[in-house]
Design an enzyme around this catalytic site. Structure first.
Site, PDB file in Angstrom:
ATOM      1  N   LYS A  94       0.722  -1.271  -0.083  1.00 29.68           N
ATOM      2  CA  LYS A  94      -0.007  -0.094  -0.108  1.00 29.68           C
ATOM      3  C   LYS A  94       0.751   1.170  -0.100  1.00 29.68           C
ATOM      4  O   LYS A  94       2.209   1.059   0.227  1.00 29.68           O
ATOM      5  CB  LYS A  94      -0.787   0.067   1.191  1.00 29.68           C
ATOM      6  CG  LYS A  94      -1.927   0.642   1.293  1.00 29.68           C
ATOM      7  CD  LYS A  94      -3.253   0.081   0.662  1.00 29.68           C
ATOM      8  CE  LYS A  94      -4.290   0.796   0.586  1.00 29.68           C
ATOM      9  NZ  LYS A  94      -5.814   0.355   0.243  1.00 29.68           N
ATOM     10  N   GLY A 194     -23.855   3.685   5.041  1.00 24.53           N
ATOM     11  CA  GLY A 194     -23.120   4.410   3.873  1.00 24.53           C
ATOM     12  C   GLY A 194     -23.406   3.921   2.662  1.00 24.53           C
ATOM     13  O   GLY A 194     -23.427   2.484   2.205  1.00 24.53           O
ATOM     14  N   VAL A 195     -23.999   4.664   1.526  1.00 26.11           N
ATOM     15  CA  VAL A 195     -24.664   4.464   0.470  1.00 26.11           C
ATOM     16  C   VAL A 195     -23.701   5.140  -0.758  1.00 26.11           C
ATOM     17  O   VAL A 195     -24.369   5.602  -1.557  1.00 26.11           O
ATOM     18  CB  VAL A 195     -26.086   4.421   0.381  1.00 26.11           C
ATOM     19  CG1 VAL A 195     -26.981   3.382   0.948  1.00 26.11           C
ATOM     20  CG2 VAL A 195     -26.679   5.904   0.734  1.00 26.11           C
ATOM     21  N   GLY A 196     -22.479   4.999  -0.526  1.00 25.74           N
ATOM     22  CA  GLY A 196     -21.725   5.567  -1.597  1.00 25.74           C
ATOM     23  C   GLY A 196     -21.609   4.530  -2.718  1.00 25.74           C
ATOM     24  O   GLY A 196     -22.303   3.837  -3.127  1.00 25.74           O
ATOM     25  N   HIS A 197     -20.358   4.375  -3.508  1.00 31.55           N
ATOM     26  CA  HIS A 197     -20.088   3.640  -4.447  1.00 31.55           C
ATOM     27  C   HIS A 197     -20.562   1.846  -4.300  1.00 31.55           C
ATOM     28  O   HIS A 197     -21.017   1.440  -4.951  1.00 31.55           O
ATOM     29  CB  HIS A 197     -18.517   3.608  -4.804  1.00 31.55           C
ATOM     30  CG  HIS A 197     -18.103   4.883  -5.531  1.00 31.55           C
ATOM     31  ND1 HIS A 197     -17.896   5.942  -4.880  1.00 31.55           N
ATOM     32  CD2 HIS A 197     -18.377   5.439  -6.814  1.00 31.55           C
ATOM     33  CE1 HIS A 197     -17.668   6.970  -5.465  1.00 31.55           C
ATOM     34  NE2 HIS A 197     -17.856   6.621  -6.751  1.00 31.55           N
ATOM     35  N   VAL A 198     -20.109   1.526  -3.221  1.00 34.28           N
ATOM     36  CA  VAL A 198     -20.207   0.152  -2.894  1.00 34.28           C
ATOM     37  C   VAL A 198     -21.574  -0.087  -2.385  1.00 34.28           C
ATOM     38  O   VAL A 198     -22.401  -0.979  -2.651  1.00 34.28           O
ATOM     39  CB  VAL A 198     -18.929  -0.441  -2.096  1.00 34.28           C
ATOM     40  CG1 VAL A 198     -19.548  -1.907  -1.683  1.00 34.28           C
ATOM     41  CG2 VAL A 198     -17.866  -0.308  -2.378  1.00 34.28           C
TER      42      VAL A 198
END
Ligand code: NAD
Length: 366
Positions: A94, A194-198
């Site tokens: 990383k 959390g309803v972001g991208h994923v």
């Protein structure tokens, strides 16, 4: 991103590398500096036994160098486990770039950063992460071929979130099977934080299967639009922990699960996308198990994103990436079986399998 928050809590003044509490026998840690572009970065290569270390580059305004170092060491180790448990020919690595992603980044900085990656001759391959995007990876590509997460127009896989969400969905179904005997999500009450991208993709997948979905997010406008799009019920941010639901899916930040809110949970399964969901897995993994909640290990079921960028290395094929992500279902069931047989938590079982795979490869290579 929360990994950062978690690190901040620790507030270590320990600037040493080998003595850092998150130093886990990393193979190599590279400090990159370029005065002209203002680049300050750390590339951490944890383990390359199974293949080149692949992991994203995070850009974050760290409060201190010690925080950045701890973050990159923890994250790179996590990538080793994620790749190993997913059966990918990859090691763990990383990188972090110091700075505010909104104001400090330039294409020149990422081009210079690419030169540092190139100097590692393929030992480390990067991708996008929090604070970096596909367009940054395009700039990195000007200096090195050891980069994934490129746009589809350049032969890349584009946004990995749909594949990540699909893997989480398969892991959730495996946990459902283990818990209730059938893997159908029809009629199951599922809370998604959390309803972001994923998160949005997960809302779509579970809704299509007939689940009753509850959602929360700090972005109220987006929350409302997702609620309307999928007929999902909005719940308050803190209230999500008190819901009478079957499944809880943390898909926002990491380290959201702690001793206080685990006590409030009424679900039977935790299965979500966020990295490092538990503030301290050695404590909270056991707490969750003792409460009779089945935990689908995050680094196992959210590996779809890694699977997606891995696919880029071989010539991107989304169908193949989804097929590979589908295998998360069987692996999750194997982990639950092992955890039961050995009287350990699923997280411990997943790490044990990953470590055994790496040890076996070392023996062959020796
Ligand atoms: P994202 O930034 O698109 O979505 C996160 C969402 O969480 C946002 O809508 C944000 O407003 C919301 N949020 C932030 N803090 C919150 C809080 N306290 N309560 C409720 N909602 C909150 O990120 P993403 O790409 O969807 O990733 C979600 C998680 O999954 C992250 O932890 C990420 O590290 C992990 N993950 C993502 C991928 C991927 O392919 N994108 C792969 C592996 C793991």
């Amino acid at each position: 991103m929360i990994e950062v928050k978690d690190v901040k809590k620790k507030k270590s003044n320990d600037n040493s590398v080998f003595g850092n509490s998150s130093f886990a026998e990393h193979e190599q840690v590279m400090f990159c500096y370029d005065k002209a572009t203002g680049l300050k970065a750390i590339i951490a290569i944890h383990d390359t036994t199974l293949g080149p270390a692949l992991g994203g580059t995070r850009m974050w305004a760290y409060q201190s160098e010690a925080d950045a170092l701890t973050d990159v060491l923890r994250l790179s180790r996590g990538m080793t486990y994620k790749a190993a448990i997913s059966g990918l020919g990859l090691g763990g690595g990383k990188a972090v770039i110091f700075g505010d992603a909104k104001t400090d980044k330039t294409p020149e900085m990422f081009r210079r950063y690419g030169q540092f990656i190139e100097s590692l001759n393929g030992k480390y391959i990067t991708a996008e992460d929090v604070g970096t995007s596909t367009s940054d990876m395009v700039a990195v590509r000007d200096s090195t071929k050891y980069v994934t997460g490129l746009p589809e127009t350049m032969g890349g896989g584009g946004d990995p979130s749909p594949v990540t969400a699909y893997g989480v969905f398969m892991g959730m179904k495996a946990a459902t099977k283990e818990c209730w005997g059938s893997d159908s999500l029809a009629g199951k009450k599922i809370a998604i934080q959390g309803v972001g991208h994923v998160g949005e993709n997960l809302v779509r997948l579970v809704s299509e299967e007939g689940a009753k979905v509850f959602i929360t997010d700090i972005n109220q406008e987006h929350l409302l639009s997702i609620s309307q799009k999928y007929a999902a019920e909005i719940v308050p941010l803190e209230g999500i922990y008190d819901l009478n639901v079957d499944i809880y899916a943390p898909c926002a930040l990491g380290a959201t699960l702690n001793t206080a809110n685990i006590k409030r949970l009424k679900c039977k399964v935790i299965a979500g996308a966020a990295n490092n969901q538990m503030a301290d897995e050695s404590i909270h993994g056991k707490l969750v198990s003792d409460k009779g909640i089945l935990y689908a290990p995050d680094f196992l079921i959210n590996a779809g994103g890694l699977i997606n960028v891995y696919s880029e290395l071989k010539g991107y094929d989304r169908t193949e990436a989804l097929e590979q992500a589908k295998k998360i279902y069987d692996t999750t069931l194997e982990i639950f079986k092992m955890a039961k047989e050995e009287g350990i938590t699923p997280g411990e079982a997943a790490r044990k399998i990953a470590e055994l795979r790496i040890a076996a490869a070392r023996t062959v290579g020796a």
